[in-house]
Write an enzyme that holds these catalytic residues in place. Sequence first.
Site, mmCIF file in Angstrom:
data_model
loop_
_atom_site.group_PDB
_atom_site.id
_atom_site.type_symbol
_atom_site.label_atom_id
_atom_site.label_comp_id
_atom_site.label_asym_id
_atom_site.label_seq_id
_atom_site.Cartn_x
_atom_site.Cartn_y
_atom_site.Cartn_z
ATOM 1 N N CYS A 2 10.647 -20.695 8.899
ATOM 2 C CA CYS A 2 9.463 -20.519 9.747
ATOM 3 C C CYS A 2 9.390 -19.107 10.333
ATOM 4 C CB CYS A 2 9.511 -21.492 10.906
ATOM 5 S SG CYS A 2 9.787 -23.188 10.427
ATOM 6 N N ARG A 27 9.361 -14.827 4.234
ATOM 7 C CA ARG A 27 10.422 -15.727 4.688
ATOM 8 C C ARG A 27 10.317 -17.103 4.028
ATOM 9 N NH1 ARG A 27 12.516 -13.986 9.887
ATOM 10 N NH2 ARG A 27 12.887 -16.134 10.505
ATOM 11 N N TRP A 75 8.024 -23.842 7.595
ATOM 12 C CA TRP A 75 8.780 -24.269 6.412
ATOM 13 C C TRP A 75 9.295 -25.652 6.767
ATOM 14 C CZ3 TRP A 75 13.892 -25.472 5.036
ATOM 15 C CH2 TRP A 75 14.215 -25.357 3.678
ATOM 16 N N ASN A 101 10.729 -22.515 15.664
ATOM 17 C CA ASN A 101 11.587 -22.412 14.481
ATOM 18 C C ASN A 101 12.882 -23.117 14.829
ATOM 19 O OD1 ASN A 101 9.680 -20.650 13.644
ATOM 20 N ND2 ASN A 101 10.994 -18.833 13.625
ATOM 21 N N GLU A 487 25.498 -15.494 -10.429
ATOM 22 C CA GLU A 487 24.353 -14.849 -9.781
ATOM 23 C C GLU A 487 23.160 -14.752 -10.743
ATOM 24 O OE1 GLU A 487 23.429 -14.254 -6.949
ATOM 25 O OE2 GLU A 487 21.947 -12.661 -7.067
ATOM 26 N N LYS A 491 19.526 -16.426 -10.030
ATOM 27 C CA LYS A 491 18.269 -15.658 -10.027
ATOM 28 C C LYS A 491 17.230 -16.357 -10.891
ATOM 29 C CE LYS A 491 18.539 -13.700 -7.319
ATOM 30 N NZ LYS A 491 19.619 -13.497 -6.399
ATOM 31 N N GLU A 494 16.013 -19.684 -9.259
ATOM 32 C CA GLU A 494 15.206 -19.496 -8.057
ATOM 33 C C GLU A 494 13.758 -19.156 -8.358
ATOM 34 O OE1 GLU A 494 17.666 -16.389 -6.057
ATOM 35 O OE2 GLU A 494 17.279 -17.625 -4.305
ATOM 36 N N LYS A 609 13.529 -17.093 2.858
ATOM 37 C CA LYS A 609 14.325 -15.867 2.782
ATOM 38 C C LYS A 609 15.540 -15.938 3.686
ATOM 39 C CE LYS A 609 15.302 -11.721 1.443
ATOM 40 N NZ LYS A 609 15.952 -11.627 0.121
HETATM 41 C C1 AGP Z 1 19.365 -15.303 -2.877
HETATM 42 O O1 AGP Z 1 18.567 -14.959 -3.953
HETATM 43 C C2 AGP Z 1 18.963 -16.514 -2.190
HETATM 44 N N1 AGP Z 1 17.619 -16.448 -1.768
HETATM 45 C C3 AGP Z 1 19.953 -17.175 -1.236
HETATM 46 O O2 AGP Z 1 20.937 -17.742 -2.024
HETATM 47 C C4 AGP Z 1 20.610 -16.303 -0.154
HETATM 48 O O3 AGP Z 1 21.496 -15.395 -0.729
HETATM 49 C C5 AGP Z 1 21.350 -17.225 0.831
HETATM 50 O O4 AGP Z 1 20.430 -18.059 1.470
HETATM 51 C C6 AGP Z 1 22.154 -16.463 1.861
HETATM 52 O O5 AGP Z 1 21.340 -15.673 2.663
HETATM 53 P P1 AGP Z 1 21.915 -14.520 3.559
HETATM 54 O O6 AGP Z 1 22.556 -13.533 2.661
HETATM 55 O O7 AGP Z 1 20.721 -13.970 4.285
HETATM 56 O O8 AGP Z 1 22.919 -15.151 4.487
#
Ligand code: AGP
Length: 614
Positions: A2, A27, A75, A101, A487, A491, A494, A609
Amino acid sequence: MCGIVGYIGKKAAYPILIKGLHRLEYRGYDSAGIALIDSVGNLNVYKTKGKVQDLETFVESKNITGTIGIAHTRWATHGEPNNANAHPHCSESETLALIHNGIIENYAALKESLIKQGYHFSSSTDTEVLIQFIEHIKKTENLCLAQAVQLALNQVVGAYAIAVIEKGNPDTIVAARKGSPLVVGIGEGEYFLASDATPIVEYTNKVVYIDEEEIVIINRDKELKIKTITNVEKTPTIKELELTLSQLEKGGYPHFMLKEIFEQPESLATSMKGRVNVDANNISLAGFIDNKEKFVKASRIIITACGTSWHAAQIGKYAIEEFARIPVEVEYSSEFRYRKPVVHKNDVVIAISQSGETADTLAAIDLAKSQGAFIFGICNVVGSSIPRNTHSGCYTHVGPEIGVASTKAFTAQVTVLLMLALSIAKARKTIADEDYLKIIAELGQIPKKIETILQENNCIADLAKVFTYAQNFIYLGRGYNFPIALEGALKLKEISYIHAEGYPAAEMKHGPIALINAEMPVVIIAPNTGMYEKVVSNIQEIKARKGRVISVITKGDHVVKDLSDYSIEIPETLDCLSPLLASIPLQLLAYHIAVVKGCDVDQPRNLAKSVTVE
Ligand code: AGP
């Protein structure tokens, strides 16, 4: 997660609030809303499921006047994304409006008691319970808004960043935080409120970060007033923002994600600036130097993080163990915080987070701190909660990352971890000078080498078109590139919604090989370092089962190229630095597959985010 925006001043609030909501879109959210108080004191609340653009259409013929207002992107946590559950929520008498939030954990008990006292609810949210509760306290105790908020928050269990306004009171916004970020911008005769500085930066660079369990009373034409929920007055500390407006724009790229992938040569150079000194042959990390003894004497290092940051942590483990010879454990913050871990006073705990606001990582820090460990943060967002809750740390300094899928923050986290590993190793004398110098020299070359990989963008875009049919992908890597396999798969998942899994290449034989057939694309990270020969054998095993191999190889490697269906070349580098290069083509591959599939690359479905709730 949020997003909160608020404004009070002399200008029309609506355009500022809407622009602020757009800035917070990155976000992640599923509904949006706004509350304004007009010049005669009426409280007008508008909200709708969908995008901020839908809210703009919805209010087209409505009264959107007023110089005070609050706005929100939601959210969903409690209750599905729909108009009724969108914020702001109003109290029974419709005189108070609240945006929130976080999660109110004891909402069910509060709701039950309020229903018994005649309150009605029109949503299934915990937020509506909070505003009804504030109104109830305000009425029964005959208090002003700020006092009622304070009293209510003392009885609330959970996490929150909130902002409340009141019909007939166009001069005050009351806001508070616990576990969710909140920042106030100070302009000329005006105040801004937001979840992070992105909606504020174009108006002022003076900000006050609200601390845990603090309430801020923002009065038109008066100084900011801050107190804790236990009524201790606080003096606001004004900070200057480093953020610039151009960092929040796409700068000609179709998506923030692509812009951020292309920024990596520069962002990594910035991250290393003043730290990796190629001419003087040393690394100088301020956060480390100030706490050198803690690292040198550490009997163990625990790294805690979530998602992509957890993948960076894995690379950190490999580097710290190889060079500094200290055992490292990597923990998902969400598991660590609840599984009663053993933490010793001479452990160093490293918390990694791009946003600096991840709820589970913050809780993991609190836990480790309570057991006496020294906590070192690696974060990107300056002034966020994690850097403010750790003993020391190091910013990644790559500027705002707007695309939900982390790219430049990830490579910077890896870079900082490598710098840290080398610093500890040097201090503990566990690395040969020759190796230390070789890695420093090569680190200096990394930005240029990434530039050459980025030149392959069009070829990778063509390759992506071949694989949009796929329902599943496997990613394989070994050693330093095993976390890159994880990773790369994350990607793709996601942003393209294609199911993908990463494995250590040798693990394939222990199960995943059953999935391989002529339909299955297998991405193999196979630079000519580390366990190259063993990876070549893994590729042969896949080809024997007709799998389709896309390999990431060192330039000039004809052996793997000939075995693969498709290859992407990266420049030669050292084993420990190969993740910094190998991650780039995988970011581009995921990006282009998602674009061809018509997915919302920067705001993928269901994702936020910064995950500020557990
Ligand atoms: C990454 O692409 C993701 N959106 C997610 O896994 C992210 O890395 C995770 O939520 C951790 O976030 P942070 O690094 O802000 O703690």
